[in-house]
Scaffold this motif. Structure first.
Motif, PDB file in Angstrom:
ATOM      1  N   LEU A  77       0.820  -1.223   0.000  1.00 22.29           N
ATOM      2  CA  LEU A  77       0.000   0.000   0.000  1.00 22.29           C
ATOM      3  C   LEU A  77       0.847   1.263   0.000  1.00 22.29           C
ATOM      4  O   LEU A  77       0.487   2.273  -0.595  1.00 22.29           O
ATOM      5  CB  LEU A  77      -0.949  -0.003   1.203  1.00 22.29           C
ATOM      6  CG  LEU A  77      -1.763  -1.294   1.404  1.00 22.29           C
ATOM      7  CD1 LEU A  77      -2.664  -1.181   2.631  1.00 22.29           C
ATOM      8  CD2 LEU A  77      -2.593  -1.630   0.176  1.00 22.29           C
ATOM      9  N   HIS A  78       1.973   1.203   0.711  1.00 21.99           N
ATOM     10  CA  HIS A  78       2.922   2.320   0.655  1.00 21.99           C
ATOM     11  C   HIS A  78       3.890   2.018  -0.470  1.00 21.99           C
ATOM     12  O   HIS A  78       4.621   1.019  -0.423  1.00 21.99           O
ATOM     13  CB  HIS A  78       3.705   2.429   1.960  1.00 21.99           C
ATOM     14  CG  HIS A  78       2.896   2.988   3.092  1.00 21.99           C
ATOM     15  ND1 HIS A  78       2.717   4.329   3.285  1.00 21.99           N
ATOM     16  CD2 HIS A  78       2.214   2.379   4.082  1.00 21.99           C
ATOM     17  CE1 HIS A  78       1.970   4.535   4.358  1.00 21.99           C
ATOM     18  NE2 HIS A  78       1.649   3.367   4.856  1.00 21.99           N
ATOM     19  N   LEU A  79       3.880   2.867  -1.472  1.00 26.23           N
ATOM     20  CA  LEU A  79       4.771   2.679  -2.605  1.00 26.23           C
ATOM     21  C   LEU A  79       5.018   4.052  -3.210  1.00 26.23           C
ATOM     22  O   LEU A  79       4.446   5.040  -2.762  1.00 26.23           O
ATOM     23  CB  LEU A  79       4.178   1.683  -3.600  1.00 26.23           C
ATOM     24  CG  LEU A  79       2.912   2.047  -4.365  1.00 26.23           C
ATOM     25  CD1 LEU A  79       2.661   1.024  -5.445  1.00 26.23           C
ATOM     26  CD2 LEU A  79       1.700   2.120  -3.488  1.00 26.23           C
ATOM     27  N   GLU A  80       5.887   4.109  -4.221  1.00 21.97           N
ATOM     28  CA  GLU A  80       6.104   5.384  -4.914  1.00 21.97           C
ATOM     29  C   GLU A  80       4.755   5.886  -5.341  1.00 21.97           C
ATOM     30  O   GLU A  80       3.995   5.149  -5.969  1.00 21.97           O
ATOM     31  CB  GLU A  80       6.904   5.128  -6.184  1.00 21.97           C
ATOM     32  CG  GLU A  80       8.350   4.910  -5.965  1.00 21.97           C
ATOM     33  CD  GLU A  80       9.074   4.868  -7.297  1.00 21.97           C
ATOM     34  OE1 GLU A  80       8.440   4.519  -8.310  1.00 21.97           O
ATOM     35  OE2 GLU A  80      10.271   5.170  -7.304  1.00 21.97           O
ATOM     36  N   ASN A  81       4.434   7.140  -5.019  1.00 22.36           N
ATOM     37  CA  ASN A  81       3.085   7.566  -5.341  1.00 22.36           C
ATOM     38  C   ASN A  81       2.979   9.069  -5.493  1.00 22.36           C
ATOM     39  O   ASN A  81       3.956   9.798  -5.287  1.00 22.36           O
ATOM     40  CB  ASN A  81       2.103   7.060  -4.274  1.00 22.36           C
ATOM     41  CG  ASN A  81       0.836   6.533  -4.904  1.00 22.36           C
ATOM     42  OD1 ASN A  81       0.355   7.063  -5.895  1.00 22.36           O
ATOM     43  ND2 ASN A  81       0.296   5.475  -4.337  1.00 22.36           N
ATOM     44  N   ASP A  82       1.771   9.504  -5.811  1.00 22.98           N
ATOM     45  CA  ASP A  82       1.523  10.920  -6.023  1.00 22.98           C
ATOM     46  C   ASP A  82       1.262  11.628  -4.688  1.00 22.98           C
ATOM     47  O   ASP A  82       0.495  12.577  -4.594  1.00 22.98           O
ATOM     48  CB  ASP A  82       0.325  11.078  -6.985  1.00 22.98           C
ATOM     49  CG  ASP A  82       0.342  12.429  -7.687  1.00 22.98           C
ATOM     50  OD1 ASP A  82       1.348  13.148  -7.562  1.00 22.98           O
ATOM     51  OD2 ASP A  82      -0.666  12.774  -8.333  1.00 22.98           O
TER      52      ASP A  82
END
Ligand code: ADA
Length: 599
Positions: free
Chosen positions: A135-140
């Motif tokens: 759920l925590h990943l590279e994101n906006d």
């Protein structure tokens, strides 16, 4: 405090873990022991470590250490973490005791058998990405590191109230309150108690469970439905809160308690409308990330309040906690201020193929509901923002997550925000259809917003096969970016002028369309994003710049346009205007009377 009010009058609690802890990051360690022997810095709890010099971009592991004294004899230590970003592993006196994944849900650690101490508490925190984190990943948006929300130390009796849930339901002129109390026994022997329910809407106790026996290590779930009369309903105009408490009584003495605040209100979907206490509501507001340049995601309550006051000033009545469960204090403030909330479990374009996705999203969703379900301000549950709902192979996963929301709380409508419009295959699974529509930003022009909406609604309601026919619609995201201070008469994309024009037109269309039950601007404030990603990594300043206020909450040009449109809508839909309209429109009863008179 974990909340904005005291949750215990009998149980001993302490806020002494809010303050400075010893701290070391993995690269700064000087030993290779399982837990660090030396700590080179001090860090504030709660805080994000990115706010410390040299750690602005640190991603990896770090350790926080504190010394505490043990609980009184016969009591267990209970630590409640309201948010550790993103994985926390707790060690007491070198012994591993608990682990939790995901920054955005609370969790608890129960440690019986500690003497008076002192004892060493070490929390290993990890904010790295990879196989272990779906759920925590590279994101906006940005995944920060640290104990980022408050933590509380408690001393609990062997039988203690682990959770108290209360769900209001309207029945004619009275309210029913469905109450569930979970009583846990950490002791080595079975034990018996009475559990008393008290509330400030009644003079004395409102219920009592007698002779409740709980096996060692087990949890008893007690259920009751209370009939309640003479209470005021909770609404944005009058956010009346009441207090409900459950106390464990042994040998005539209260030994433990848990207090929560509740509001009497009911949310229902009827045809294309969302009803609050039987009356249609129209939601107008913002998507908000918990993000601030000075605090990262560890936003102090003062700054939360500023955000809510700005939203109030803007004429909003609604906030979507994009894209994860929020700090309980924020939800408490929404309860108190009468702000309606769409809360969603943690996911933003998260690939379903990640090996841990299923397990982590289900856990996160269940935890969100377990800890947050009493907030009257939460009127919609959501999840799976812009996930793969256009793919046939994803339908089962979407059904499982939404099914869990429904199963755990049938009293609120569920939704997810889709970017797939006519390609979405899961609209049949929701109570409310929510479209993220970036007309005028990712393609199109501000002037085509109305046409696009009309066409989409016509398609949606055209036949049953679309899944959303006859359901309420929320435009769950729309907007465009403006770099604060980038003013240009040409009014091209990224300028404040363009953003103002875009939001003005979008709000003109969405807030006045009778088939749009809600509109949430993307987004409230500019926020930090993860650098390096092929798509978001190209955003100027490595920020998502679509805020109506920038990251310091400085208003952009669009602020005034939004304020005018939102306030006009407020006057029309829920202010004096609404009352006047109602007066002007004869009620069904009056209409039929007139018909008869004519006949
Ligand atoms: C999506 C997404 C948001 C944000 C937005 C944007 O709709 O749900 O998290 O990324 O787009 O700014 O493009």
């Amino acid at each position: 405090m974990l909340r904005t009010f005291p949750e215990h009058f009998i149980r001993q609690t302490s806020d002494e873990l809010l303050g400075l802890w010893d701290f070391v990051t993995e690269p700064e360690r000087t030993d290779r022991a399982r837990l660090p022997r030396a700590y080179n810095r001090r860090i504030l709890v709660p805080s994000a470590w990115e706010t410390m010099p040299g750690l602005e971009n640190y991603r990896g592991k770090a350790w926080l250490r504190r010394e505490i004294f043990g609980p009184a004899a016969g009591r267990a230590l209970r630590l409640v973490f309201s948010g550790v970003s993103h994985t926390g592993r707790v060690h007491i006196n070198g012994r591993f005791v608990a682990e939790h994944y995901d920054a955005f849900t609370p969790w608890e650690v129960l440690v019986p058998g500690l003497d008076a101490g002192p004892h060493e508490v070490v929390v290993e925190v990890d904010n790295s990405f990879g196989e272990h984190s779906a759920l925590h990943l590279e994101n906006d948006y940005y995944t920060y590191g640290g104990i980022t929300r408050p933590v509380q130390m408690q001393e609990v009796a062997p039988l203690f109230v682990e959770r108290l849930h209360a769900t209001p339901r309207r029945k004619g002129s009275q309210w029913l309150l469905e109450v569930v109390v979970r009583v846990r026994n950490w002791g080595k022997a079975g034990a018996e108690c009475d559990v008393e329910l008290r509330a400030d809407f009644a003079g004395g106790p409102v219920g009592r469970f007698e002779k409740v026996s709980v096996e060692p290590g087990a949890t008893a779930e007690l259920r009751a439905t209370l009939g309640v009369r003479g209470v005021e309903a909770w609404s944005p105009q009058s956010p009346r809160l009441y207090t409900l408490a459950a106390a464990v009584i042994q040998d005539g003495q209260p030994v433990d308690d848990l207090v929560d605040r509740i509001g009497f209100r009911e949310v229902k979907v009827r045809g294309k409308k969302i009803l609050l206490n039987g009356k249609p509501i129209r939601l107008r507001g913002y998507n908000r990330h918990e993000d601030h340049p000075q605090f990262g995601c560890a936003i102090p309550i003062e700054a939360m309040m500023t955000d809510l006051q700005l939203m109030r000033d803007l004429g909003c009545n609604f906030v979507r906690t994009s894209h994860y469960p929020n700090d309980m204090r924020f939800l408490d403030l929404c309860d108190e201020l009468g702000i309606l909330v769409w809360e969603e479990s943690h996911s933003r374009s998260t690939p379903f193929t990640h090996p841990r996705f299923h397990e982590q999203i289900m856990t996160n969703t269940a935890e969100m509901m377990d800890w947050h379900r009493n907030h009257p301000s939460i009127v919609i549950w959501g999840s799976l923002n812009e996930c793969e709902s256009q793919q046939p192979e994803s339908v089962d996963t979407v059904a499982a997550v939404l099914g869990l929301l429904k199963e755990l709380d049938p009293s609120r409508p569920v939704t997810f925000a889709t970017m797939y419009a006519k390609r979405d295959l899961c609209l049949g699974l929701v109570d409310i259809v929510s479209f993220n529509l970036y007309e005028g930003w990712y393609g199109g022009q501000p002037e085509t917003i109305g046409v696009r909406l009309k066409e989409l609604l016509a398609w949606l309601h055209s036949d049953e096969s679309k899944g959303g026919k006859g359901k309420p619609v929320i435009v769950s995201e729309f907007g465009g970016a403006a770099l604060y201070g980038n003013r240009q008469p040409r009014a091209t994309q990224w300028s404040e002028e363009y953003q103002a024009r875009l939001l003005d037109e979008a709000l003109r269309v969405y807030l006045n369309h009778t088939e749009v039950s809600g509109a949430a601007i993307w987004q409230f404030c500019d926020c930090r994003i993860t650098p390096g990603h092929a798509h978001w990594g190209t955003r100027p300043r490595t920020m998502n710049n679509k805020g109506t206020v920038d990251e310091y909450r400085r208003p952009k040009l669009a602020y005034e346009a939004v304020r005018r449109r939102m306030r006009e809508a407020a006057a029309k839909w829920d202010g004096k205007g609404a009352a006047a309209r109602k007066k002007a429109q004869p009620s069904e009863a009056k209409k039929s009377k007139r018909k008869h008179a004519k006949a």
